[in-house]
Design an enzyme around this catalytic site. Structure first.
Site, mmCIF file in Angstrom:
data_model
loop_
_atom_site.group_PDB
_atom_site.id
_atom_site.type_symbol
_atom_site.label_atom_id
_atom_site.label_comp_id
_atom_site.label_asym_id
_atom_site.label_seq_id
_atom_site.Cartn_x
_atom_site.Cartn_y
_atom_site.Cartn_z
ATOM 1 N N ARG A 59 0.846 -1.201 0.000
ATOM 2 C CA ARG A 59 0.000 0.000 0.000
ATOM 3 C C ARG A 59 0.876 1.243 0.000
ATOM 4 O O ARG A 59 1.084 1.909 1.019
ATOM 5 C CB ARG A 59 -0.957 -0.032 1.187
ATOM 6 C CG ARG A 59 -2.064 -1.044 0.943
ATOM 7 C CD ARG A 59 -3.313 -0.752 1.712
ATOM 8 N NE ARG A 59 -4.413 -1.540 1.163
ATOM 9 C CZ ARG A 59 -5.574 -1.715 1.777
ATOM 10 N NH1 ARG A 59 -5.778 -1.140 2.939
ATOM 11 N NH2 ARG A 59 -6.522 -2.428 1.216
ATOM 12 N N GLN A 78 -1.309 2.136 -5.906
ATOM 13 C CA GLN A 78 -2.732 2.233 -5.594
ATOM 14 C C GLN A 78 -3.620 1.648 -6.681
ATOM 15 O O GLN A 78 -4.621 0.993 -6.398
ATOM 16 C CB GLN A 78 -3.111 3.694 -5.350
ATOM 17 C CG GLN A 78 -2.643 4.231 -4.006
ATOM 18 C CD GLN A 78 -3.062 5.673 -3.790
ATOM 19 O OE1 GLN A 78 -3.422 6.372 -4.734
ATOM 20 N NE2 GLN A 78 -3.007 6.122 -2.557
ATOM 21 N N ASP A 89 -4.064 -2.198 -6.434
ATOM 22 C CA ASP A 89 -4.463 -2.722 -5.130
ATOM 23 C C ASP A 89 -5.763 -3.522 -5.227
ATOM 24 O O ASP A 89 -6.863 -2.987 -5.088
ATOM 25 C CB ASP A 89 -4.605 -1.562 -4.148
ATOM 26 C CG ASP A 89 -4.773 -2.024 -2.713
ATOM 27 O OD1 ASP A 89 -5.001 -3.225 -2.503
ATOM 28 O OD2 ASP A 89 -4.686 -1.178 -1.805
ATOM 29 N N SER A 122 -8.106 -3.493 -1.970
ATOM 30 C CA SER A 122 -8.944 -2.302 -1.817
ATOM 31 C C SER A 122 -10.119 -2.322 -2.793
ATOM 32 O O SER A 122 -11.248 -1.974 -2.442
ATOM 33 C CB SER A 122 -8.112 -1.031 -2.029
ATOM 34 O OG SER A 122 -7.206 -0.850 -0.970
ATOM 35 N N TYR A 124 -2.631 -0.333 8.112
ATOM 36 C CA TYR A 124 -3.473 -1.435 8.531
ATOM 37 C C TYR A 124 -3.585 -1.459 10.053
ATOM 38 O O TYR A 124 -2.677 -1.037 10.770
ATOM 39 C CB TYR A 124 -2.866 -2.780 8.110
ATOM 40 C CG TYR A 124 -2.915 -3.076 6.643
ATOM 41 C CD1 TYR A 124 -4.095 -3.492 6.055
ATOM 42 C CD2 TYR A 124 -1.776 -2.984 5.863
ATOM 43 C CE1 TYR A 124 -4.135 -3.815 4.706
ATOM 44 C CE2 TYR A 124 -1.812 -3.298 4.514
ATOM 45 C CZ TYR A 124 -2.996 -3.715 3.950
ATOM 46 O OH TYR A 124 -3.032 -4.036 2.621
#
Length: 411
Positions: free
Chosen positions: A127, A132, A135, A138, A234
């Protein structure tokens, strides 16, 4: 270079790794794209759509594994039944890209390593800013959070919004979201859009502003949470004494709400128990719990994976693959992640592995017939490899994301 897309075989899996609009960038990069027949049909993408985009339709999974690169939603531990069929077809130098549940099924990764194929686990995308758009967790957690609230709304014997009618005023439903990662934040936003009064909780005080910006009231529990956030933002796993105190305090909040959505999962480990049977007993009849961590034990003591449990007047749902229930948009998002990742690896039309690059290094699980991910080597009781830098353990409240395990497992 030939890149093949296989049809998913895992029960209930309706997503596809690449959609027709994702073919053009690969053709532009000098690749040939093969798609197994009907690979995208469950997600609403026909063979004719792929052919029109420039892909070649092939008959079966065996033909797909003749390609240099094979992409899928699920490989190895994320689809263990197909692993037995796939292993004899893998070969030295071949590249496999998909969700593989490496921490849940490390032995599957070891078996792939023996074939000489290079396996990339997309759950391990770091991350960081430049990753991004790759990902997967996500992307799938966004869908899981959205879908979880819809499931709760359908089960609840009330409507979500405040309504003033000629027959009287209907009070809004109350929704409590536990965990403010990607799935939790999407659950908050969806519940608010439906008109519910929303509360949210997370062990990381830093996410309070995000919850409140979406219209939720942030629940504060008198707990010491200074060491609750790990690498990449996280949530970290806490000790049992912390969870015991948390359960006691949280039961009062749970009892006040009509729908509770829990999203606390730790990759490769049992999900933390947050809602006890006594807490369920304290809820009003007709209340609903949607447990997105049910795959690894559940946040609710009574949850069962992929089962509906009716107990003490409360309905408890334990879905493990919500993204597959929205296969069209889930595939669209997944394909974008895969294409971006492939473009990261492709140089002059060929895959080039730069192990000094964080994205490549963190996602590469097998190379040169070795398991090369340090955490997996520890789990498998293998000695460390030279120049194999360990990656810090991280766990969001969450995936899943299957949902990915199925909810792509740190949601």
């Amino acid at each position: 270079m030939k890149i093949a897309v296989v049809k998913e075989t895992f029960p209930g899996e309706r997503r596809v790794a690449l959609i027709p609009s994702a073919i053009a960038p690969l053709l532009k990069a000098g690749c040939e794209v093969l798609v197994q027949s009907e690979a995208g049909q469950s997600a609403g993408f026909l063979d004719a759509d792929y052919e029109q985009a420039g892909a070649q339709i092939i008959a079966d999974r065996t033909a797909a594994f003749a390609a240099d690169v094979v992409v899928a939603v699920r490989f190895a531990g994320a689809d263990p039944d197909s692993l037995e069929h796939d292993l004899p077809q893998l070969r030295e130098g071949q590249i496999l890209i998909g969700s593989v549940d490496p921490l849940g099924h490390p032995e599957s990764v070891a078996r792939v390593a023996e074939t000489g194929a290079a396996l990339f686990g997309l759950e391990l995308i770091p991350r960081i800013t430049r990753a991004q758009s790759m990902d997967v967790l996500s992307s799938m957690a966004t869908i899981a959070g959205y879908r979880a609230v819809l499931l709760g709304a359908l089960e609840l014997p009330k409507m979500f919004p405040l309504m003033m009618t000629a027959a009287g005023t209907l009070s809004p439903a109350r929704v409590f979201v536990i965990g403010a990662g990607v799935a939790g934040l999407q659950a908050i936003a969806t519940a608010r859009r439906l008109g519910a009064v929303v509360q949210a909780y997370d062990v990381r005080p830093a996410v309070r502003e995000q919850c409140e910006s979406l219209g939720a009231k942030f629940v504060e529990l008198p707990l010491e949470t200074g060491d609750s956030e790990g690498k990449g933002g996280y949530a970290k796993a806490m000790d049992e004494s912390f969870y015991q105190r948390q359960r006691q305090l949280m039961s009062e909040v749970v009892a006040e709400n009509d729908v509770v959505v829990t999203t606390a999962a730790i990759p490769g480990k049992k999900s933390p128990l947050l809602i006890t049977e006594d807490a369920v007993k304290g809820m009003q009849p007709g209340s609903v719990i949607v447990d997105l961590a049910a795959e690894r034990g559940g946040n609710c003591e009574l949850s069962q994976p992929d089962q509906r449990v009716d107990v003490h007047g409360v309905t408890i749902l334990g879905p493990t693959n919500l993204p597959a229930e929205v296969p069209n948009h889930a595939s669209q998002m997944y394909a974008k992640n895969v294409i971006t990742f492939l473009n990261h690896l492709l140089k002059d039309g060929e895959i080039q592995l730069d192990l000094s690059d964080e994205i490549t290094r963190d996602t590469l699980l097998t190379h040169d017939r070795q398991v090369v991910q340090s955490r997996l080597r520890e789990i498998l009781d293998l000695p460390p490899l030279e120049n194999n830098e360990p990656t810090e353990e991280s766990a969001e409240e969450p995936a899943s994301e299957s949902g990915s395990s199925k909810n792509e497992e740190s949601n």
